[in-house]
Design a protein around this motif. Structure first.
Motif, PDB file in Angstrom:
ATOM      1  N   LEU A   1     -24.478  19.370   5.251  1.00 62.94           N
ATOM      2  CA  LEU A   1     -23.407  19.619   4.285  1.00 62.94           C
ATOM      3  C   LEU A   1     -23.219  18.465   3.302  1.00 62.94           C
ATOM      4  O   LEU A   1     -22.257  18.451   2.532  1.00 62.94           O
ATOM      5  CB  LEU A   1     -22.087  19.920   5.006  1.00 62.94           C
ATOM      6  N   ASP A   2     -24.126  17.501   3.327  1.00 53.82           N
ATOM      7  CA  ASP A   2     -24.148  16.459   2.298  1.00 53.82           C
ATOM      8  C   ASP A   2     -25.126  16.889   1.215  1.00 53.82           C
ATOM      9  O   ASP A   2     -26.300  17.147   1.494  1.00 53.82           O
ATOM     10  CB  ASP A   2     -24.587  15.110   2.884  1.00 53.82           C
ATOM     11  N   VAL A   3     -24.617  16.968  -0.015  1.00 56.39           N
ATOM     12  CA  VAL A   3     -25.451  17.430  -1.130  1.00 56.39           C
ATOM     13  C   VAL A   3     -25.268  16.486  -2.319  1.00 56.39           C
ATOM     14  O   VAL A   3     -24.138  16.209  -2.744  1.00 56.39           O
ATOM     15  CB  VAL A   3     -25.077  18.870  -1.552  1.00 56.39           C
ATOM     16  N   ALA A   4     -26.370  15.978  -2.845  1.00 58.56           N
ATOM     17  CA  ALA A   4     -26.337  15.121  -4.032  1.00 58.56           C
ATOM     18  C   ALA A   4     -26.887  15.886  -5.225  1.00 58.56           C
ATOM     19  O   ALA A   4     -27.588  16.888  -5.067  1.00 58.56           O
ATOM     20  CB  ALA A   4     -27.157  13.848  -3.790  1.00 58.56           C
ATOM     21  N   ILE A   5     -26.558  15.404  -6.413  1.00 56.99           N
ATOM     22  CA  ILE A   5     -27.085  16.000  -7.643  1.00 56.99           C
ATOM     23  C   ILE A   5     -28.040  15.007  -8.291  1.00 56.99           C
ATOM     24  O   ILE A   5     -27.673  13.863  -8.553  1.00 56.99           O
ATOM     25  CB  ILE A   5     -25.953  16.358  -8.626  1.00 56.99           C
ATOM     26  N   ASN A   6     -29.249  15.466  -8.534  1.00 53.94           N
ATOM     27  CA  ASN A   6     -30.226  14.670  -9.272  1.00 53.94           C
ATOM     28  C   ASN A   6     -30.232  15.186 -10.708  1.00 53.94           C
ATOM     29  O   ASN A   6     -30.783  16.245 -10.996  1.00 53.94           O
ATOM     30  CB  ASN A   6     -31.609  14.812  -8.633  1.00 53.94           C
TER      31      ASN A   6
END
Length: 252
Positions: free
Chosen positions: A90-95
């Motif tokens: 549930l950890d999501v980063a945006i590139n």
């Protein structure tokens, strides 16, 4: 001060104090911004800020211009923070330049802080407790027994291969125009969010703050010294003004 009368001397000293005070106010504002950057050095998705300064001219009443300091704006450092792998589904980063879409009591807001969790009702939430919206503006829901949650680069969420929705991600024509609501939450500020086309999501990772603690600490030290020097200058000018006034009074 040369061959000038007491009134002119007092006027010049007053002007010097006013100019120094304007400088001191901008230093205090810069100190606040820098201190806030340092305080959020470990905040996920935080984008640091910097202050822009300029001077403006004011007629001193004797047809001479005085240059006052003024902080005209605070702007965001839009550099992407380093992506840190966590292994948490549930950890999501945006590139890229995108933002997650968040539901708040005041309307839609936007964030890059992707440390999500599922609340007891099964809603995907931000760390601040706001629901994450999908690409249709609806909340993303999960069942209590859901496991093996996957998030694709395009935001598509699946549970054991069954698609559950798509995490909303948008981009803005002018990211500098976004209005900060708190450490990681932004308002569109009149802009129309656009479907993200240049950004991708990275599951199991978080974007770290883009603050450089060393740089900010050096700046804080420099600002503190400047503030102290300006305060001493103002004190000296007030002291000179008192002495000048006392001397003129004795001469009368």
């Amino acid at each position: 001060f040369g061959e000038i009368n007491n009134e002119q001397r007092t006027h010049l000293m007053d002007n010097s104090v006013y100019i120094a005070l304007s400088r001191q106010m901008t230093l205090f504002r810069n100190l606040d911004v820098t201190a806030n950057n340092i305080a959020n050095a470990d905040t996920t998705g935080f984008q640091s800020e910097k202050t822009m300064f300029t001077d403006y001219l004011v007629d001193d009443g004797n047809h001479r211009d005085m240059a006052f300091a003024q902080d005209i704006a605070t702007y965001h450092n839009l550099d992407q923070g380093m992506l840190k792998s966590t292994g948490n589904d549930l950890d999501v980063a945006i590139n890229g330049e995108g933002y997650f879409v968040v539901e708040t009591p005041a309307g839609e807001r936007y964030t890059r802080a992707g440390s999500f969790h599922v609340d007891p009702e099964g809603t995907l939430m931000t760390p601040d407790g706001f629901p994450i919206l999908d690409d249709a503006g609806q909340r993303l829901q999960f069942d209590p027994e859901d496991t093996d949650i996957t998030v694709g680069e395009n935001g598509v969420v699946s549970v054991l291969g069954e698609q559950r929705g798509t995490i909303g991600m948008v981009e803005f024509p002018n990211r500098q125009a976004l209005k900060r609501m708190n450490s990681t939450l932004f308002e569109a500020n009149g802009q129309e969010p656009q479907l993200a086309t240049k950004s991708r999501m990275v599951q199991g990772a978080l974007e770290k703050s883009n603050v450089s603690p060393v740089t900010e600490l050096v700046r804080l030290t420099e600002l503190s010294r400047s503030s102290t020097s300006t305060a001493k200058f103002i004190e000296v000018m007030y002291d000179l003004q008192r002495k000048s006034s006392n001397t003129w009074t004795k001469q009368q």
